[in-house]
Design a protein around this motif. Structure first.
Motif, PDB file in Angstrom:
ATOM      1  N   LYS A   1       0.836  -1.195   0.000  1.00 19.45           N
ATOM      2  CA  LYS A   1       0.000   0.000   0.000  1.00 19.45           C
ATOM      3  C   LYS A   1       0.879   1.257   0.000  1.00 19.45           C
ATOM      4  CE  LYS A   1      -4.057  -1.895   2.402  1.00 19.45           C
ATOM      5  NZ  LYS A   1      -5.071  -1.570   1.374  1.00 19.45           N
ATOM      6  N   TYR A   2       0.373   2.285  -0.618  1.00 17.13           N
ATOM      7  CA  TYR A   2       1.041   3.597  -0.596  1.00 17.13           C
ATOM      8  C   TYR A   2       1.371   4.017   0.837  1.00 17.13           C
ATOM      9  CZ  TYR A   2       1.202   8.757  -0.894  1.00 17.13           C
ATOM     10  OH  TYR A   2       1.544  10.075  -0.770  1.00 17.13           O
ATOM     11  N   SER A   3       0.500   3.687   1.760  1.00 10.28           N
ATOM     12  CA  SER A   3       0.669   4.083   3.158  1.00 10.28           C
ATOM     13  C   SER A   3       1.606   3.165   3.930  1.00 10.28           C
ATOM     14  CB  SER A   3      -0.699   4.088   3.860  1.00 10.28           C
ATOM     15  OG  SER A   3      -1.342   2.827   3.696  1.00 10.28           O
ATOM     16  N   ASN A   4       2.207   2.193   3.246  1.00 12.35           N
ATOM     17  CA  ASN A   4       3.096   1.251   3.904  1.00 12.35           C
ATOM     18  C   ASN A   4       4.503   1.318   3.328  1.00 12.35           C
ATOM     19  OD1 ASN A   4       3.825  -0.852   5.664  1.00 12.35           O
ATOM     20  ND2 ASN A   4       3.370  -2.416   4.126  1.00 12.35           N
ATOM     21  N   ILE A   5       4.889   2.512   2.895  1.00  5.89           N
ATOM     22  CA  ILE A   5       6.213   2.723   2.312  1.00  5.89           C
ATOM     23  C   ILE A   5       6.804   3.993   2.897  1.00  5.89           C
ATOM     24  CG2 ILE A   5       7.503   3.140   0.169  1.00  5.89           C
ATOM     25  CD1 ILE A   5       5.264   1.639  -1.299  1.00  5.89           C
ATOM     26  N   THR A   6       8.087   3.957   3.212  1.00  7.05           N
ATOM     27  CA  THR A   6       8.802   5.142   3.693  1.00  7.05           C
ATOM     28  C   THR A   6       9.468   5.830   2.512  1.00  7.05           C
ATOM     29  OG1 THR A   6       9.208   4.164   5.870  1.00  7.05           O
ATOM     30  CG2 THR A   6      10.631   5.990   5.198  1.00  7.05           C
ATOM     31  N   MET A   7       9.193   7.117   2.322  1.00  8.57           N
ATOM     32  CA  MET A   7       9.715   7.880   1.199  1.00  8.57           C
ATOM     33  C   MET A   7      10.505   9.081   1.705  1.00  8.57           C
ATOM     34  SD  MET A   7       6.187   7.940  -1.049  1.00  8.57           S
ATOM     35  CE  MET A   7       4.919   6.732  -0.621  1.00  8.57           C
ATOM     36  N   VAL A   8      11.557   9.439   0.982  1.00  9.62           N
ATOM     37  CA  VAL A   8      12.355  10.615   1.325  1.00  9.62           C
ATOM     38  C   VAL A   8      11.702  11.844   0.701  1.00  9.62           C
ATOM     39  CG1 VAL A   8      14.615  11.730   1.201  1.00  9.62           C
ATOM     40  CG2 VAL A   8      14.463   9.237   1.449  1.00  9.62           C
ATOM     41  N   THR A   9      11.562  12.892   1.519  1.00  9.26           N
ATOM     42  CA  THR A   9      10.925  14.147   1.100  1.00  9.26           C
ATOM     43  C   THR A   9      11.963  15.253   0.967  1.00  9.26           C
ATOM     44  OG1 THR A   9       8.892  13.554   2.260  1.00  9.26           O
ATOM     45  CG2 THR A   9       9.199  15.874   1.705  1.00  9.26           C
ATOM     46  N   ALA A  10      11.984  15.913  -0.169  1.00  9.85           N
ATOM     47  CA  ALA A  10      12.856  17.073  -0.364  1.00  9.85           C
ATOM     48  C   ALA A  10      12.155  18.302   0.192  1.00  9.85           C
ATOM     49  CB  ALA A  10      13.190  17.263  -1.839  1.00  9.85           C
ATOM     50  N   HIS A  11      12.621  18.778   1.339  1.00 15.16           N
ATOM     51  CA  HIS A  11      12.037  19.962   1.956  1.00 15.16           C
ATOM     52  C   HIS A  11      12.327  21.182   1.092  1.00 15.16           C
ATOM     53  CE1 HIS A  11      12.477  23.318   5.109  1.00 15.16           C
ATOM     54  NE2 HIS A  11      11.180  23.123   4.918  1.00 15.16           N
ATOM     55  N   ASN A  12      11.280  21.957   0.812  1.00 12.97           N
ATOM     56  CA  ASN A  12      11.432  23.147  -0.032  1.00 12.97           C
ATOM     57  C   ASN A  12      12.198  22.809  -1.312  1.00 12.97           C
ATOM     58  OD1 ASN A  12       9.940  24.998   1.413  1.00 12.97           O
ATOM     59  ND2 ASN A  12      11.650  25.705   2.630  1.00 12.97           N
ATOM     60  N   SER A  13      11.668  21.836  -2.011  1.00 16.49           N
ATOM     61  CA  SER A  13      12.305  21.306  -3.211  1.00 16.49           C
ATOM     62  C   SER A  13      12.706  22.364  -4.250  1.00 16.49           C
ATOM     63  CB  SER A  13      11.359  20.283  -3.848  1.00 16.49           C
ATOM     64  OG  SER A  13      11.707  19.996  -5.175  1.00 16.49           O
ATOM     65  N   PRO A  14      11.886  23.402  -4.528  1.00 21.64           N
ATOM     66  CA  PRO A  14      12.261  24.338  -5.596  1.00 21.64           C
ATOM     67  C   PRO A  14      13.402  25.284  -5.233  1.00 21.64           C
ATOM     68  CG  PRO A  14       9.893  24.415  -5.111  1.00 21.64           C
ATOM     69  CD  PRO A  14      10.555  23.710  -3.983  1.00 21.64           C
ATOM     70  N   PHE A  15      13.729  25.401  -3.939  1.00 23.93           N
ATOM     71  CA  PHE A  15      14.640  26.458  -3.527  1.00 23.93           C
ATOM     72  C   PHE A  15      16.087  26.011  -3.681  1.00 23.93           C
ATOM     73  CE2 PHE A  15      10.763  27.367  -0.851  1.00 23.93           C
ATOM     74  CZ  PHE A  15      10.240  28.227  -1.801  1.00 23.93           C
ATOM     75  N   VAL A  16      16.524  26.133  -4.931  1.00 20.38           N
ATOM     76  CA  VAL A  16      17.857  25.726  -5.355  1.00 20.38           C
ATOM     77  C   VAL A  16      18.504  26.937  -6.018  1.00 20.38           C
ATOM     78  CG1 VAL A  16      19.177  24.139  -6.807  1.00 20.38           C
ATOM     79  CG2 VAL A  16      17.030  23.376  -5.734  1.00 20.38           C
ATOM     80  N   LYS A  17      19.412  27.560  -5.322  1.00 15.19           N
ATOM     81  CA  LYS A  17      20.046  28.755  -5.881  1.00 15.19           C
ATOM     82  C   LYS A  17      21.474  28.842  -5.373  1.00 15.19           C
ATOM     83  CE  LYS A  17      19.019  33.482  -7.174  1.00 15.19           C
ATOM     84  NZ  LYS A  17      17.969  34.519  -7.227  1.00 15.19           N
ATOM     85  N   LYS A  18      22.385  29.004  -6.288  1.00 13.08           N
ATOM     86  CA  LYS A  18      23.810  28.977  -5.962  1.00 13.08           C
ATOM     87  C   LYS A  18      24.183  30.089  -4.989  1.00 13.08           C
ATOM     88  CE  LYS A  18      28.321  28.536  -8.200  1.00 13.08           C
ATOM     89  NZ  LYS A  18      29.032  28.516  -9.496  1.00 13.08           N
ATOM     90  N   ASN A  19      24.986  29.722  -3.996  1.00 14.95           N
ATOM     91  CA  ASN A  19      25.520  30.666  -2.996  1.00 14.95           C
ATOM     92  C   ASN A  19      24.424  31.429  -2.265  1.00 14.95           C
ATOM     93  OD1 ASN A  19      28.221  30.032  -3.685  1.00 14.95           O
ATOM     94  ND2 ASN A  19      28.129  31.463  -5.400  1.00 14.95           N
ATOM     95  N   ASN A  20      23.308  30.778  -2.037  1.00 17.58           N
ATOM     96  CA  ASN A  20      22.196  31.440  -1.367  1.00 17.58           C
ATOM     97  C   ASN A  20      21.862  30.671  -0.103  1.00 17.58           C
ATOM     98  OD1 ASN A  20      19.409  32.221  -0.699  1.00 17.58           O
ATOM     99  ND2 ASN A  20      19.546  33.402  -2.584  1.00 17.58           N
TER     100      ASN A  20
END
Length: 452
Positions: free
Chosen positions: A140-159
Motif C-alpha cells: 500500500k502507498y501508506s506502507n512505504i517510507t519515502m524521502v521528502t525534499a524539503h522546499n524542493s524548488p529552492f535551489v540557488k547557488k551561494n544562497n
C-alpha cells in the motif's frame, strides 16, 4: 526604527535570506551587541543565543464521519486477483451500500503504460520495480517510507535560503518521492517563494509542476507525492489552474474516501495501472469536497515538530494539535528532520538550514541523525514513518545516506542510486553550535556571516 527595519529587509533581499511570514510561537533570544548610527551608515550585530521550536498556526479539518466517494479508476489489464470493497455512503441520514470490484495486478518488466495501452500480466514473479523496488509494487502507498525534499524548488547557488542542491528532475531521478514547497499568491498567480517573493522567488507553481509532470510521463512506474504549503492561506481554487495547465491533473489521485486512513490506500501497482500516480496534499485550506484531487494533509497525516532548531528531534505529534494516540495511529506520518538556525531582529524571523551539521543530521546513525530519529519513531509508533523530510538530501555521512535510512525502514536493500552529477546550489556553511554573528553594513549593502 522603521527606517532601520526597511534597510534590514533590503539587505536581506540582497542575499535572499528567508524571512518567516507565518504566525509562530517561538522562544528565541537575540542579543544586539552594538548599534551605531551616522547619516551615512549603520552597523548592527545580532547573535543567536538560544532557540526553540517554531510552531506554525492554521485551521485544521476534522471529520466526525467519513465520506465515501464514487471510485473512478479504470484499468485495462489481465486480472490476477480480485479485491472487493464495500463502500458505505451516508447522505441526509440515508445509508447506501455499494460493492465494487477492483483488480490487484502483478507488473511485468516489459510493459509501458499509457492511457490507451493494454497491459498484460505475468504469472511469474514480478520483475518491474515500483518506485525503485519490486517489493513495493504490492505494498500500500501508506506502507512505504519515502524521502521528502524539503522546499524542493529552492535551489540557488551561494544562497543561504536554499534547501536543496539539485533541481526537481534530478531529485526525482535520485529517489526523492515527495516534494514539498512554500507557495504564495503573488501578482495574481501562485509563485514558489521562500518565504517572501521579494526575497527569494523561484518562479511559478505551474512551471515547477510541469517539470514534475514531464518526469512522471517518462517514468511510468513511479508514484510521486506533492505537498503544498499554502503559506498565505488562500482558497485552494487558486491552485487548480497550475495543476491543470501543467498536466499534473492527468495523474492526480482522487481518493475514494475522506479522510483516508492507513488501511484505505491502494497499492502502488493499483495506482500505476490506473495512471493516478501523483498524490497532492495541501497543509491548510484544502476542500476535498470541492477539489477532490487536493487532499487535506492534516486529516490524513500528522507531523513531528516543524523546522526543528535543536538536534533532539522528538517523535511527538505537533500538527494537527490535540489528536489522540489512537487517531495518530490511523494516519500516515511525516518526520521533520531539517535542522535550522533562526535569527530574529525587529520581529523579523529568519530560518536558515544548518548546513554545517548535514553530515550528522542526514546520517544513518548517531545522535541527531535521521537514522536515529526514524528508528525512535518506528519504536514509538510500532511502524516506520511514511515520509522523511530533509534538507540537502544528497549530503550526509555519505552521499545518499538518507536513502539508506529509508531502505532500512522499508526492509529492502538500498540500491545506491544517488546523487546527481551537477548541483545548482552551493551550501553556505552556517552553524549555531557556538552562535552566529550577523554583520550588516547598510551603506555598502553587504552581508557576511562569521563564526564565533
Amino acid at each position: 526604527m522603521r527606517a532601520t527595519r526597511k534597510w534590514f529587509l533590503l539587505a536581506l533581499q540582497a542575499l535572499a535570506l528567508p524571512v518567516s511570514a507565518k504566525s509562530t510561537t517561538s522562544k528565541v533570544t537575540t542579543t544586539v551587541l552594538s548599534t551605531t548610527s551616522t547619516s551615512s551608515a549603520s552597523d548592527i550585530l545580532v547573535v543567536v543565543t538560544s532557540a526553540s521550536e517554531v510552531v506554525p498556526t492554521g485551521s485544521y479539518l476534522s471529520y466526525t464521519t467519513t465520506i465515501t466517494l464514487a471510485r473512478n479508476e479504470s484499468r485495462s489489464t489481465t486480472e490476477t486477483s480480485t479485491l472487493t470493497a464495500t463502500n458505505t455512503t451516508i447522505t441526509n441520514g440515508t445509508t447506501t451500500t455499494a460493492t465494487t470490484t477492483d483488480t490487484a495486478v502483478q507488473l511485468s518488466g516489459t510493459r509501458v503504460l499509457t492511457s490507451s495501452s493494454t497491459a498484460t500480466s505475468s504469472a511469474g514473479a514480478n520483475s518491474q520495480p515500483c518506485n525503485g523496488y519490486t517489493e513495493f509494487c504490492e505494498r500500500k502507498y501508506s506502507n512505504i517510507t519515502m524521502v521528502t525534499a524539503h522546499n524542493s524548488p529552492f535551489v540557488k547557488k551561494n544562497n543561504v535560503a536554499s534547501n536543496q542542491a539539485y533541481p526537481v528532475r534530478t531529485q526525482l531521478e535520485d529517489g526523492i518521492r515527495m516534494v514539498s514547497f512554500e507557495a504564495h499568491y503573488y501578482e495574481d498567480d501562485i509563485y514558489l517563494c521562500h518565504t517572501s517573493c521579494e526575497l527569494l522567488n523561484m518562479g511559478t507553481l505551474e512551471a515547477y509542476l510541469t517539470n514534475v509532470t514531464d518526469w512522471l510521463k517518462e517514468n511510468p512506474y513511479e508514484v510521486v507525492t506533492v505537498l503544498i504549503v499554502n503559506s498565505d492561506y488562500v482558497d485552494p481554487s487558486n491552485f487548480t489552474a497550475p495543476i491543470q495547465n501543467s498536466g499534473l491533473i492527468d495523474y492526480a489521485y482522487e481518493p475514494w474516501k475522506i479522510p483516508m486512513n492507513v488501511s484505505d490506500w491502494p497499492t502502488l501497482s493499483e495506482m500505476i495501472l490506473a495512471e493516478k500516480r501523483a498524490v497532492v496534499f495541501m497543509d491548510y485550506q484544502a476542500n476535498q469536497s470541492a477539489i477532490p484531487y487536493i487532499l487535506d494533509e492534516f486529516s490524513q497525516m500528522w507531523e513531528t515538530p516543524f523546522s526543528p532548531l535543536n538536534a533532539s528531534f522528538p517523535c511527538t505529534v505537533q500538527r494537527p494539535p490535540g489528536i489522540t494516540a489512537a487517531e495518530a495511529e490511523e494516519r500516515m506520518y511525516m518526520i521533520n528532520h531539517n535542522l535550522d538556525i533562526e535569527v530574529i531582529f525587529e520581529e523579523v524571523e529568519i530560518l536558515i538550514p544548518d548546513t554545517a551539521q548535514l553530515n550528522t543530521t542526514n546520517a544513518v546513525s548517531g545522535y541527531g541523525s535521521l537514522g536515529l530519529m526514524a528508528n525512535n519513531c518506528r519504536a514509538k509508533w510500532d511502524r516506520p514513518p511514511n515520509f522523511l523530510l530533509v534538507d540537502y538530501y544528497n549530503d550526509g555521512n555519505f552521499p545518499g545516506s538518507v536513502f539508506e535510512v529509508a531502505a532500512a525502514m522499508n526492509n529492502v536493500t538500498y540500491n545506491g542510486k544517488c546523487c546527481g552529477t551537477t548541483s545548482d546550489a552551493s551550501q553556505p556553511v552556517l552553524s549555531a553550535s557556538l552562535g552566529v554573528l550577523l554583520v550588516v553594513t547598510w551603506a555598502g549593502m553587504a552581508l557576511t556571516w562569521e563564526m564565533l
